[in-house]
Design an enzyme around this catalytic site. Structure first.
Site, PDB file in Angstrom:
ATOM      1  N   TYR A 217       0.792  35.634  -0.784  1.00 23.44           N
ATOM      2  CA  TYR A 217      -0.553  35.462  -1.325  1.00 23.44           C
ATOM      3  C   TYR A 217      -1.592  35.408  -0.200  1.00 23.44           C
ATOM      4  O   TYR A 217      -1.375  34.818   0.852  1.00 23.44           O
ATOM      5  CB  TYR A 217      -0.644  34.161  -2.129  1.00 23.44           C
ATOM      6  CG  TYR A 217       0.082  34.190  -3.447  1.00 23.44           C
ATOM      7  CD1 TYR A 217      -0.329  35.038  -4.474  1.00 23.44           C
ATOM      8  CD2 TYR A 217       1.174  33.361  -3.678  1.00 23.44           C
ATOM      9  CE1 TYR A 217       0.331  35.055  -5.691  1.00 23.44           C
ATOM     10  CE2 TYR A 217       1.835  33.368  -4.887  1.00 23.44           C
ATOM     11  CZ  TYR A 217       1.413  34.221  -5.895  1.00 23.44           C
ATOM     12  OH  TYR A 217       2.073  34.228  -7.082  1.00 23.44           O
TER      13      TYR A 217
ATOM     14  N   LYS B  73      15.350   3.349  -4.575  1.00 20.62           N
ATOM     15  CA  LYS B  73      14.154   3.762  -5.325  1.00 20.62           C
ATOM     16  C   LYS B  73      13.858   5.231  -5.044  1.00 20.62           C
ATOM     17  O   LYS B  73      14.397   5.827  -4.117  1.00 20.62           O
ATOM     18  CB  LYS B  73      12.961   2.896  -4.945  1.00 20.62           C
ATOM     19  CG  LYS B  73      12.579   2.953  -3.470  1.00 20.62           C
ATOM     20  CD  LYS B  73      11.415   2.034  -3.173  1.00 20.62           C
ATOM     21  CE  LYS B  73      11.018   2.109  -1.696  1.00 20.62           C
ATOM     22  NZ  LYS B  73       9.845   1.287  -1.377  1.00 20.62           N
TER      23      LYS B  73
END
Length: 814
Positions: free
Chosen positions: A710, A484
């Site tokens: 940033y 999965k």
């Protein structure tokens, strides 16, 4: 290493020209591209038929390398470095390795033979590593260059060496023997590989036996030809299937499923051993490994427990996405008959298309006359149902008529010039060629061009981890593999193909679309869908997936659709809630569940399962046992009242290891397959599967006071060298890993992440690292590993793995 340039002058019988004779040597290199080249590297400028490393010395000096072994000093390089001038740099490398070997006095196992060297070496490393700090040949480093590089990797922490030696003609083994100097010899199978380099089999055996001329003990399959060449100072330690006079007589082999039981006599005692293989070569290689353990006086119980965990060892092949919806099996570094057979097996195990093409160069080192060889190759092509063969080389072109639907070119360049006419699309392509044909150029043409960041998936490691956990299972216990979440972030279809090749019993996915994708990719294994939504039931039925049913509402919804489609005995899986309280039938709903299913022929209860909440935490042992007991009681009630015989399963990865007595009929292996365990001791036995890699896009130097990224979250306190890496949070790197918390690995050194992780980039401090733009960067793998990252971020390894974006290219290799 503690060897200086001054020491090396006498070791190599060299003439010294240079700047600093007391310079210390820490590493040896022959590769100008190596990330480990540094000021304390001694670089051997090897000269080969197609390359001369002297051409790269000037560039190496510019990057900081200061010590060279050369046959000549390049122009404009005098007085810029230390030069040790010798007649032959390869001989000098071997002399250096022989001297270095003489500095260590622990046991060394030397292996040679035609087949099985690398496998036995890897198996011995696995078997002996719990008790020794082993140094071994990396990969198949068994050549005139590979052996010295392997031996030079010894350090003072090692106390056992395992080195393989391969030769292709006479007058080679003597050189390798001086380097390895084995105390214990292992002779593996003598076959046809490199037959063309010897006059006959007798000469081949005689040359290989030179490796053991000073060994204390020799392990071998009893053979009079071998015994003719055993040194008087060497003690024979033989095994045989036929000769009862051998030290170890294997009297019987029982083969069942994928397991062989060996019955043998040793020192007057009858013993037996189970190994997880049935093919002849693996059995012989396992016996060679057994002999080493017997020689080292291992207890029978230890031998059995370790050898039943042996695993397949395969050479590296890469599985890549190609242009025009193609799948590429990249085996562009070797071309011999045996490895072709392996590569074709891989093509089949990873095949995603009906159409299959093989691009094949001339085949070398087969031991067969060409006519016989290419007849055998043609038969392989037929048996593997290959649709198209593209041959490249003079010899394969001459035998073109042996193949159907075959196009040939004399050279790689000719192939490339005709590339556009060959129409590659919607097919699996095996690229199999000798190095001299430079098939990497073909790979470049066919490979899909994507992001420079890649997640490399080691399929060998997945196979190894699978076999490790299978070795813990009781006989007849089935195994479901969880693929999965895109194979826990590693890639769903390719891993599913491998697991299907290993003949596992079930696959598990979370949602229907994951299962549909696998079925569309050709997966034939039964697939259980853990979290099916009622809106997906029709699609589940259409694609023959098997839903997990966890509520009465879901059961009635599925039965309604199944009846509309007139289904009979469609497989479903009943989920019980035994304490996880996530999904599942609780105890007070079991009676109604039974009443609904009794006499119902529309569906068949294929399995009954539950999920443990604390299988990895010993402090909740009693709670885990209460879950197991409740599961046993409720599932038994359902089985009895419905008179059915479903598969029962409750154990996940941690449960397999911590609750071995409650395996029921099947277990579910998840994160362990991908090399992650919650148990530190067990983690030692697992192999790393995924390595997330990128490159350095740009390097800049910023002054003190400048900021990075940033928000100016990093402010340089001093002049700082900053490298930008093209990977960010859109690729799955947590922003919490930035701002000095995390690091990447460049040239085996940690580079701290500076400032905030950006969407597509992050910046690292490489002030103390000798690196350049374009150099490789490890985001995670061996160091740092995902467990370490998860711990630092206060999360779990699952989240780290499954966060890696689909835009990151997956490269699978064996």
């Amino acid at each position: 290493m503690s060897i200086t340039i001054k020491n090396s002058i006498s070791i190599l019988d060299a003439k010294w020209f240079g700047i600093h004779p007391e310079a210390t040597i820490e590493t040896i290199s022959i590769d100008s591209r190596s990330l480990q080249n540094s000021e304390q590297t001694l670089f051997f400028a090897l000269v080969g038929p197609n390359n001369d490393a002297h051409h790269y010395i000037k560039d190496l000096i510019a990057t900081g390398v200061r010590n060279f072994v050369v046959t000549r000093i390049p122009e404009d390089c005098e007085n810029q470095a230390n030069f040790l001038v010798v007649e032959n740099t390869l001989v000098a490398l071997q002399q250096f390795a022989a001297y270095y070997r003489s500095l260590f006095h622990f046991p060394i196992i030397g292996l040679t033979g035609s087949n099985g060297k690398t496998i036995v070496k890897e198996w011995l490393n696995f078997l002996l590593s719990p008790d020794y700090n082993v140094i071994r040949s990396p990969k198949s480093y068994n050549s005139q260059v590979g052996v010295p590089l392997s031996v030079i990797a010894i350090n003072e922490k090692h106390n056992l060496g395992i080195f393989e030696a391969g030769i292709s003609t006479v007058a080679e083994m003597d050189k390798l023997e001086k380097i390895i100097k084995p105390t214990l010899g292992v002779l593996t199978n003598i076959g046809s590989s490199h037959d063309e380099g010897f006059a006959d089999l007798e000469q081949k055996i005689q040359q290989k036996m030179l490796l053991f001329q000073d060994a204390e003990v020799l392990i071998y399959q009893k053979n009079s030809q071998v015994e003719n060449y055993i040194s008087a100072k060497t003690k024979p330690f033989s095994w045989s299937f036929k000769d009862k006079n051998a030290d170890v007589f294997v009297s019987k082999k029982d083969i069942t499923n994928q397991e062989t039981t060996l019955f043998y006599q040793y020192k007057g005692k009858s013993c037996q051993l189970k190994i997880p293989f049935i093919d002849k070569a693996s059995v012989e290689n396992a016996i060679s490994s057994l002999m080493v353990l017997l020689h080292l006086d291992y207890e029978t119980s230890v031998i059995q427990s370790r050898m039943e965990m042996l695993f397949p060892v395969e050479m590296r092949l890469e599985v890549k996405n190609g242009i025009n919806n193609c799948s590429i099996i990249d085996d562009s570094y070797s071309s011999d008959f045996q490895s072709l057979k392996i590569a074709l097996d891989v093509l089949e195990s990873q095949n995603q298309f009906e159409k299959k093409t093989v691009i094949l160069s001339d085949i070398f080192q087969s031991g067969f006359p060409n006519e016989q060889l290419y007849a055998k190759v043609a038969q392989l092509i037929v048996s593997n149902k290959i649709n198209r063969v593209i041959g490249i080389g003079e010899t394969i072109s001459a035998f073109k008529d042996q193949f159907s639907n075959c196009i040939t070119f004399k050279t790689t360049a000719e192939f490339i010039s005709n590339f556009e006419k060959l129409d590659f699309s919607n097919e699996s392509i095996l690229i199999k060629g000798a190095r001299s044909f430079q098939f990497e150029e073909i790979v470049t043409l066919l490979e899909e061009k994507t992001h420079e960041t890649v997640l490399e998936i080691n399929l060998n490691a997945i196979s190894y981890n699978l076999n490790f956990f299978k070795s813990k299972l009781k006989p007849k216990v089935k195994i479901m593999l969880m693929v999965k979440a895109f194979g826990y972030g590693n890639g769903g279809l390719e891993i599913a193909k491998l697991l299907e090749h290993h003949k596992v019993d079930y696959l598990g996915v979370a949602f229907a679309d994951e299962g549909i994708s696998l079925k569309n990719g050709g997966i034939k294994l039964p697939i259980m869908v853990l979290n099916p939504e009622s809106t997906s039931f029709s699609a589940i039925i259409q694609h023959r997936l098997e839903p997990e049913i966890y509520s009465l509402k879901g059961l009635h919804a599925f039965l309604k659709i199944a009846r509309q489609k007139n289904l009979q005995h469609f497989p479903i899986h009943i989920k019980l809630d035994t304490g996880m309280h996530r999904l599942g039938f609780e105890e007070n709903t079991v009676d109604e569940l039974i009443a609904t299913l009794k006499g119902n022929s529309t569906v068949k209860v294929q399995s009954i399962l539950s999920h443990m909440a604390t299988s990895d935490d010993v402090k909740y042992y009693d709670f885990a046992q209460s879950q197991i007991s409740l599961f046993d009681r409720l599932s038994s009630k359902i089985i009895t009242e419905l008179e059915i015989q479903p598969i029962r399963h409750i154990l996940n990865t941690s449960g397999i290891s911590n609750f071995p007595d409650t395996q029921f009929d099947m277990v579910r292996l998840g994160i362990g397959l991908y090399g992650v365990s919650n148990d530190a001791n067990e983690q030692k036995y697992l192999e790393n599967v995924g390595t997330l890699k990128s490159i350095i896009s740009q390097i800049r130097i910023i002054p003190a006071g400048d900021s990075v990224g940033y928000g100016r979250r990093f402010m340089a306190e001093k002049e700082t060298k900053v490298a930008t890496i093209p990977i960010g949070y859109a690729d799955g790197i947590s922003r919490l890993w930035g701002n000095g918390v995390g690091y990447v690995n460049i040239k085996n050194q940690n580079a701290t992440i500076l400032g905030s992780v950006c969407m597509d980039m992050l910046m690292v401090d490489v002030t103390e690292i000798d690196c350049a733009e374009g150099d490789d960067v490890i985001i995670f793998g061996e160091n740092p590993n995902v467990s370490f990252i998860a711990e630092k971020l206060n999360t779990i390894p699952y989240e780290i793995l499954t966060s890696i974006s689909q835009r990151v290219k997956r490269v699978f290799y064996r």
